[in-house]
Design a protein around this motif. Structure first.
Motif, short mmCIF file in Angstrom:
data_model
loop_
_atom_site.label_atom_id
_atom_site.label_comp_id
_atom_site.label_asym_id
_atom_site.label_seq_id
_atom_site.Cartn_x
_atom_site.Cartn_y
_atom_site.Cartn_z
N GLY A 36 28.66 21.25 67.70
CA GLY A 36 29.08 21.83 66.44
C GLY A 36 30.34 21.14 65.98
O GLY A 36 31.13 20.65 66.81
N ALA A 37 30.54 21.07 64.69
CA ALA A 37 31.75 20.45 64.14
C ALA A 37 32.07 21.09 62.80
O ALA A 37 31.18 21.31 61.98
CB ALA A 37 31.56 18.94 63.98
N ASP A 38 33.34 21.38 62.59
CA ASP A 38 33.80 21.89 61.30
C ASP A 38 35.27 21.61 61.13
O ASP A 38 36.04 21.58 62.11
CB ASP A 38 33.57 23.40 61.19
CG ASP A 38 32.28 23.75 60.44
OD1 ASP A 38 32.01 23.08 59.42
OD2 ASP A 38 31.55 24.65 60.87
N SER A 39 35.68 21.39 59.89
CA SER A 39 37.08 21.16 59.58
C SER A 39 37.35 21.66 58.17
O SER A 39 36.95 21.04 57.19
CB SER A 39 37.42 19.67 59.68
OG SER A 39 38.76 19.43 59.30
N LEU A 40 37.98 22.82 58.08
CA LEU A 40 38.35 23.36 56.77
C LEU A 40 39.69 24.08 56.94
O LEU A 40 39.76 25.30 57.06
CB LEU A 40 37.29 24.33 56.26
CG LEU A 40 37.48 24.86 54.83
CD1 LEU A 40 37.36 23.73 53.82
CD2 LEU A 40 36.48 25.96 54.51
N VAL A 41 40.74 23.29 57.01
CA VAL A 41 42.10 23.83 57.13
C VAL A 41 42.85 23.38 55.89
O VAL A 41 43.52 22.35 55.87
CB VAL A 41 42.80 23.32 58.41
CG1 VAL A 41 44.17 23.97 58.57
CG2 VAL A 41 41.94 23.61 59.64
N ASN A 42 42.70 24.14 54.81
CA ASN A 42 43.31 23.75 53.55
C ASN A 42 43.47 24.98 52.65
O ASN A 42 43.16 26.10 53.05
CB ASN A 42 42.47 22.67 52.86
CG ASN A 42 41.03 23.11 52.66
OD1 ASN A 42 40.75 24.28 52.44
ND2 ASN A 42 40.11 22.16 52.73
#
Length: 399
Positions: free
Chosen positions: A187-193
């Motif tokens: 799994g992969a996710d990146s939503l730090v904004n």
């Protein structure tokens, strides 16, 4: 006798965690990998986040990858580490499947936002050529497959924060039915904004203006939400007989995964936890695991469901912990990161702590707040996703 599905490799990218060795150290020593920032909240208040500040330099500086979403780079890096540990440098003679869980995809990327602006301005020529891929979650998985030289079955599962755990569930079916020989699952996710912070602040799901001592703390009645974070995890799955033929070290067994949905309106919240209790009951099959690797994350309604599971199924006699106190909640990647942390527990003999909590409001539960050094043979995992999915897993020492 049914084929056992075993793990022969794993790889990790998470907040302040560049590889498996660092993950083991952080889990064993209860290191907080979160931080507070003031540039993402509506009025400059503190917000608690988890991000990877280094470890992707090799990919980020390569011109071939400069236009890829960050989630893709995270998945590529953790996949490479997992395959290396499994000693699978050449996959050409095997039937391979890649299964990836993704919850938020590339919607937080600058190129995605720029595309929306240009569309709204009717500025056709300035819409980036990458837009269709940034809006298509499966493009992330497909690029990870390309990087890892996988040309077989490639699947993207998107069920919120349960995505990667349900990706493992799907991969197990393919392995047990003989459709593939090796499953690369992650799994992969990146939503730090700001988009994430504004959105979750609106629903009061993240702690605005709370310190690390109080906010994003599992099993603490004063916590007002979770810490948004980024990350990726990958495991290599094989049938036991195939792993033995390769004479590779077996790191553990995925015994069972059960998933369901709360079945309520998307703008409602299911507070009783009946479906989570049902999934956990089905996955444990009357067994008593050494501990529960919990989905508790600092949102009171979620954590109270964990409390109900503990009472109804174990009468509070099984220890609970949550690694989200250390790394936050990296959306669709959290399930596989929980699996990897459970396998690490089994192979290194410890239960990771739920740090930063004084257990206030959850005193009846057996919550691990300091590292317990002991033999670990079986771990149950609970996981819940935006959209109402629940997923539970049972991880075992291989014998």
């Amino acid at each position: 006798m049914k084929d056992k599905v075993v793990v022969t490799g794993y790889g990790v990218k998470a907040p302040n965690t560049n590889n498996i060795a660092q993950y083991i150290n952080n889990l064993k020593n209860g290191i907080c990998c979160l931080e507070t920032v003031t540039d993402l909240s509506p009025n400059g208040e503190t917000t608690i986040i988890g991000r990877l500040n280094s470890g992707l330099d090799e990919l980020e500086t390569d011109n071939k990858f400069k236009r890829l979403p960050r989630a893709t780079l995270l998945g590529m890096a953790s996949g490479k580490e997992a395959l290396k540990q499994a000693q699978l440098s050449d996959l050409t003679d095997k039937k391979v499947g890649l299964f990836f869980g993704i919850s938020v995809g590339a919607i937080g990327e600058k190129l995605f936002h720029d595309s929306i602006i240009h569309v709204n301005d009717n500025n056709y020529r300035k819409v980036p050529i990458t837009f269709s891929h940034f809006s298509n979650y499966h493009s992330i998985t497909a690029e990870i497959a390309h990087y890892l030289s996988i040309k077989g079955i490639t699947k993207t599962i998107t069920t919120g924060c349960t995505s990667s755990l349900e990706a493992i569930q799907d991969a197990m079916l393919y392995l047990k039915n003989g459709i593939i020989d090796v499953a690369v699952v992650g799994g992969a996710d990146s939503l730090v904004n700001k988009m994430a912070c504004f959105g979750f602040a609106k629903t009061k799901s993240i702690p605005i203006d709370q310190t690390l001592n109080v906010g994003a703390v599992p099993f603490n009645k004063h916590s007002k939400g979770f810490a948004i974070s980024e990350g990726s995890g990958v495991i290599i799955l094989e049938r036991e007989k195939d792993a033995r033929k390769r004479n590779i070290e077996i790191l553990g067994e995925i015994d069972k995964i059960v998933s369901n949905n709360d079945g309520v309106h998307i703008y409602s919240i299911e507070e009783t936890g009946e479906q989570m209790i049902s999934a956990l009951k089905e996955v444990i099959e009357g067994r008593k695991p050494d501990y529960i690797n919990s989905q508790a994350l600092g949102i009171q309604v979620n954590d109270r469901i964990e409390e109900r599971c503990s009472k109804i199924l174990f009468n509070h006699n099984v220890p609970y912990t949550s690694i989200k106190s250390m790394i936050g909640n990296p959306y669709g990647a959290i399930g596989v990161l929980q699996v990897i942390s459970s396998l690490i527990s089994i192979n290194h003999g410890f239960i990771p702590p739920t740090i930063r909590t004084n257990k206030e409001g959850y005193e009846e539960m057996s919550i691990v707040t300091e590292t317990w050094h002991q033999e670990v043979n079986e771990v149950a995992i609970t996981n819940h996703g935006h959209g109402g999915n629940n997923a539970c897993a049972y991880i075992k020492r291989h014998k």
